[in-house]
Design a protein around this motif. Structure first.
Motif, PDB file in Angstrom:
ATOM      1  N   GLN A  40      -0.914  17.836  -4.165  1.00  0.00           N
ATOM      2  CA  GLN A  40      -2.342  17.557  -4.044  1.00  0.00           C
ATOM      3  C   GLN A  40      -2.619  16.062  -4.096  1.00  0.00           C
ATOM      4  OE1 GLN A  40      -3.611  20.052  -7.324  1.00  0.00           O
ATOM      5  NE2 GLN A  40      -4.354  21.661  -5.948  1.00  0.00           N
ATOM      6  N   LEU A  41      -2.006  15.375  -5.047  1.00  0.00           N
ATOM      7  CA  LEU A  41      -2.178  13.923  -5.126  1.00  0.00           C
ATOM      8  C   LEU A  41      -1.609  13.242  -3.884  1.00  0.00           C
ATOM      9  CD1 LEU A  41      -2.936  11.313  -6.572  1.00  0.00           C
ATOM     10  CD2 LEU A  41      -0.731  11.423  -7.774  1.00  0.00           C
ATOM     11  N   TYR A  42      -0.466  13.698  -3.429  1.00  0.00           N
ATOM     12  CA  TYR A  42       0.165  13.117  -2.237  1.00  0.00           C
ATOM     13  C   TYR A  42      -0.794  13.207  -1.045  1.00  0.00           C
ATOM     14  CZ  TYR A  42       4.161  12.006   0.847  1.00  0.00           C
ATOM     15  OH  TYR A  42       5.020  11.419   1.746  1.00  0.00           O
ATOM     16  N   CYS A  43      -1.395  14.359  -0.863  1.00  0.00           N
ATOM     17  CA  CYS A  43      -2.319  14.539   0.265  1.00  0.00           C
ATOM     18  C   CYS A  43      -3.540  13.633   0.132  1.00  0.00           C
ATOM     19  CB  CYS A  43      -2.734  15.995   0.370  1.00  0.00           C
ATOM     20  SG  CYS A  43      -1.426  17.090   0.973  1.00  0.00           S
ATOM     21  N   GLN A  44      -4.045  13.484  -1.093  1.00  0.00           N
ATOM     22  CA  GLN A  44      -5.183  12.584  -1.288  1.00  0.00           C
ATOM     23  C   GLN A  44      -4.813  11.153  -0.915  1.00  0.00           C
ATOM     24  OE1 GLN A  44      -8.537  13.236  -2.241  1.00  0.00           O
ATOM     25  NE2 GLN A  44      -8.554  11.149  -1.406  1.00  0.00           N
ATOM     26  N   LEU A  45      -3.609  10.743  -1.244  1.00  0.00           N
ATOM     27  CA  LEU A  45      -3.177   9.386  -0.924  1.00  0.00           C
ATOM     28  C   LEU A  45      -2.939   9.217   0.576  1.00  0.00           C
ATOM     29  CD1 LEU A  45      -0.842   8.824  -3.992  1.00  0.00           C
ATOM     30  CD2 LEU A  45      -3.024   7.700  -3.529  1.00  0.00           C
ATOM     31  N   LEU A  46      -2.505  10.264   1.263  1.00  0.00           N
ATOM     32  CA  LEU A  46      -2.416  10.192   2.725  1.00  0.00           C
ATOM     33  C   LEU A  46      -3.793   9.923   3.333  1.00  0.00           C
ATOM     34  CD1 LEU A  46       0.010  13.142   3.635  1.00  0.00           C
ATOM     35  CD2 LEU A  46       0.530  10.687   3.607  1.00  0.00           C
ATOM     36  N   LEU A  47      -4.818  10.551   2.770  1.00  0.00           N
ATOM     37  CA  LEU A  47      -6.193  10.298   3.224  1.00  0.00           C
ATOM     38  C   LEU A  47      -6.615   8.873   2.897  1.00  0.00           C
ATOM     39  CD1 LEU A  47      -7.852  13.657   2.082  1.00  0.00           C
ATOM     40  CD2 LEU A  47      -7.251  13.000   4.428  1.00  0.00           C
ATOM     41  N   ASP A  48      -6.293   8.423   1.676  1.00  0.00           N
ATOM     42  CA  ASP A  48      -6.690   7.074   1.264  1.00  0.00           C
ATOM     43  C   ASP A  48      -6.024   6.002   2.126  1.00  0.00           C
ATOM     44  OD1 ASP A  48      -8.116   8.337  -0.730  1.00  0.00           O
ATOM     45  OD2 ASP A  48      -6.683   7.862  -2.326  1.00  0.00           O
ATOM     46  N   LEU A  49      -4.796   6.246   2.533  1.00  0.00           N
ATOM     47  CA  LEU A  49      -4.072   5.288   3.365  1.00  0.00           C
ATOM     48  C   LEU A  49      -4.506   5.337   4.823  1.00  0.00           C
ATOM     49  CD1 LEU A  49      -0.475   5.856   1.927  1.00  0.00           C
ATOM     50  CD2 LEU A  49      -1.747   3.702   1.813  1.00  0.00           C
TER      51      LEU A  49
ATOM     52  N   ASP B 222       0.833  -1.204   0.000  1.00  0.00           N
ATOM     53  CA  ASP B 222       0.000   0.000   0.000  1.00  0.00           C
ATOM     54  C   ASP B 222       0.867   1.254   0.000  1.00  0.00           C
ATOM     55  OD1 ASP B 222      -2.299  -1.522  -0.012  1.00  0.00           O
ATOM     56  OD2 ASP B 222      -2.624  -1.376   2.159  1.00  0.00           O
ATOM     57  N   LEU B 223       1.883   1.274   0.865  1.00  0.00           N
ATOM     58  CA  LEU B 223       2.754   2.441   0.933  1.00  0.00           C
ATOM     59  C   LEU B 223       3.546   2.608  -0.357  1.00  0.00           C
ATOM     60  CD1 LEU B 223       4.233   2.181   4.553  1.00  0.00           C
ATOM     61  CD2 LEU B 223       2.486   3.767   3.749  1.00  0.00           C
ATOM     62  N   TYR B 224       4.128   1.522  -0.838  1.00  0.00           N
ATOM     63  CA  TYR B 224       4.952   1.595  -2.046  1.00  0.00           C
ATOM     64  C   TYR B 224       4.107   2.049  -3.243  1.00  0.00           C
ATOM     65  CZ  TYR B 224       8.477   0.223  -5.489  1.00  0.00           C
ATOM     66  OH  TYR B 224       9.395   0.229  -6.502  1.00  0.00           O
ATOM     67  N   SER B 225       2.893   1.513  -3.357  1.00  0.00           N
ATOM     68  CA  SER B 225       2.020   1.891  -4.472  1.00  0.00           C
ATOM     69  C   SER B 225       1.683   3.371  -4.450  1.00  0.00           C
ATOM     70  CB  SER B 225       0.726   1.063  -4.428  1.00  0.00           C
ATOM     71  OG  SER B 225       0.990  -0.305  -4.628  1.00  0.00           O
ATOM     72  N   ALA B 226       1.503   3.926  -3.252  1.00  0.00           N
ATOM     73  CA  ALA B 226       1.195   5.353  -3.145  1.00  0.00           C
ATOM     74  C   ALA B 226       2.372   6.195  -3.617  1.00  0.00           C
ATOM     75  CB  ALA B 226       0.834   5.699  -1.696  1.00  0.00           C
TER      76      ALA B 226
ATOM     77  N   GLU C 231      11.801  12.150  -7.152  1.00  0.00           N
ATOM     78  CA  GLU C 231      12.088  11.278  -6.022  1.00  0.00           C
ATOM     79  C   GLU C 231      11.126  11.455  -4.853  1.00  0.00           C
ATOM     80  OE1 GLU C 231      15.753  12.566  -3.855  1.00  0.00           O
ATOM     81  OE2 GLU C 231      16.093  13.779  -5.660  1.00  0.00           O
ATOM     82  N   PRO C 232       9.839  11.201  -5.060  1.00  0.00           N
ATOM     83  CA  PRO C 232       8.933  11.264  -3.914  1.00  0.00           C
ATOM     84  C   PRO C 232       9.273  10.175  -2.897  1.00  0.00           C
ATOM     85  CG  PRO C 232       7.867  10.209  -5.779  1.00  0.00           C
ATOM     86  CD  PRO C 232       9.176  10.736  -6.289  1.00  0.00           C
TER      87      PRO C 232
END
Length: 414
Positions: free
Chosen positions: A277-286, A245-249, A340-341
């Motif tokens: 913006q995408l990063y923050c959405q994925l923090l919510l999804d995770l 899950d983390l790696y996919s994000a 390099e995120p």
């Protein structure tokens, strides 16, 4: 530079001098006429007795032919040569090299003779030139990437629980040295488990656990041009569900950001902002964060999990030069920029946030704590901006990064 009393550190050429001349050996200088382009190479004159220790040195004629110089002279003769032909001429030097050149030639600024002048304009011109890569520059980066990619994946194949991090580093160096690349562009980061939460971890001395992830950030140099590659892989050869899950994000953020690496794009507004913006959405999804994307952005919640930037210029320096510094303002064709995120669980960042009146309500501490043992994940590629689109130098070198491909590469050695 001295390593100890009578042993020197391995020599690595100044990047600007290597860029202008291609010379990898110490003790050289050069003079370029700004009006005519006439290139004079200045070589050190060695004591003949040193031939016993260092081998025979090339002649001035051989040096001129090898490096394409219009003329070649010994450094000790430079002041006489210039004074006889160009008396009163000003010699502009890069600021960091002015003192070195004066010491090498034995000349100081004097009236009626040679005038050494530090030139910021010259430094800016060289930085601007280095920022836009030529085909030859890109060829060097390709080769550095190809060998570095092989070295990364050799680590994956050879990794076993109970090894030390430095044994993995040794495998990287075995492949890069075996490929003829004698220098790394920066100290290698080989960080297992919680060590990956230290962004520039370089101790590389811990044991590798069987259920851990290993974050490796390493790149070798070819003709001073360095690769800069990061990958995170599972010691067991398989990501757990939570690790997936983390790696996919992180991979999703990287792939989206790379799609934005286009000629003419403004770095902050057209690349960084949509990536955040995408990063923050994925923090919510995770489940790591709560609230809205806007609330997370307004409170810099994403920066708690990724305290570093998205990318930087790459070339002869790992954080390469340009008129705007190591980070672009607007992408241009010929730029090479890393992407390099990362997603890290850094106690020093998170603990104060748990006590912050605005930030604590946007964080889900129990979920964060469940991911904390993984330390961190980073995926880093090197991207060439083209007139149309971009080209991923890291992928072109054969470096895989999908979950399925990473797992398959890890198991290739078993």
């Amino acid at each position: 530079m001295a390593r100890n009393s009578d042993v020197m550190q391995p020599f690595r050429q100044d990047s600007n001098f290597a860029y202008l001349t291609g010379i990898q050996s110490p003790g050289f200088a050069c003079a370029i006429d700004s009006e005519t382009g006439h290139f004079t190479l200045l070589a050190p004159k060695l004591d003949p007795q040193l031939v016993v220790w260092m081998g025979a040195q090339p002649s001035l004629e051989d040096l001129a032919a090898e490096y394409g110089a219009d003329a070649c002279a010994y450094i000790e003769d430079f002041d006489t040569m210039m004074a006889s032909n160009h008396n009163g001429l000003s010699i502009y030097t890069l600021p960091e090299n002015a003192q070195n050149l004066q010491e090498l030639t034995g000349k100081r600024s004097t009236s009626g003779g040679l005038h050494f002048s530090k030139s910021n304009e010259l430094e800016d011109a060289v930085s601007a030139s280095r920022a836009v890569k030529t085909d030859a520059d890109v060829a060097c980066l390709r080769h550095a990437s190809a060998v570095s990619a092989q070295a990364h994946m050799a680590m994956w194949r050879g990794c076993q629980a109970g090894m030390h991090e430095h044994e993995l580093e040794a495998e990287f160096l075995r492949v890069t040295l075996g490929g003829g690349l004698r220098h790394t562009g920066y100290p290698s980061i080989v960080a297992a488990g919680r060590n990956a939460a230290t962004l520039h971890y370089d101790q590389n001395n811990a044991l590798v656990g069987k259920d851990e992830l290993v974050l490796v950030d390493a790149g070798a140099e070819y003709r001073c041009f360095t690769a800069d590659i990061s990958r995170t892989f599972p010691v067991s050869g398989n990501f757990t569900a939570a690790q997936r899950d983390l790696y996919s994000a992180v991979l999703q953020v990287q792939e989206h950001a790379i799609s934005l690496y286009q000629k003419g794009k403004g770095w902050k507004e057209e690349v960084i902002r949509p990536s955040r913006q995408l990063y923050c959405q994925l923090l919510l999804d995770l489940g790591l964060a709560k609230g809205s994307v806007d609330a997370l952005l307004d409170n810099d919640i994403d920066k708690l999990f990724q305290p570093h930037g998205l990318g930087h210029f790459l070339g002869m320096d790992v954080h390469d030069v340009s008129p705007s510094g190591p980070v672009p303002e607007q992408l241009q064709a010929g730029h090479v920029v890393t992407c390099e995120p990362g997603l890290y669980f850094v106690d020093h960042m998170l603990q104060p946030a748990y006590e912050h009146p605005q930030k604590r309500g946007l964080l889900n501490q129990s979920v964060i704590d469940s991911f904390r043992p993984f330390g961190g994940i980073r995926i880093e590629d090197n991207i060439l901006i083209q007139p149309q689109g971009n080209h991923n130098l890291t992928e072109a070198a054969g470096m895989v990064k999908s979950i399925e491909d990473v797992e398959a590469a890890c198991k290739a050695g078993s």
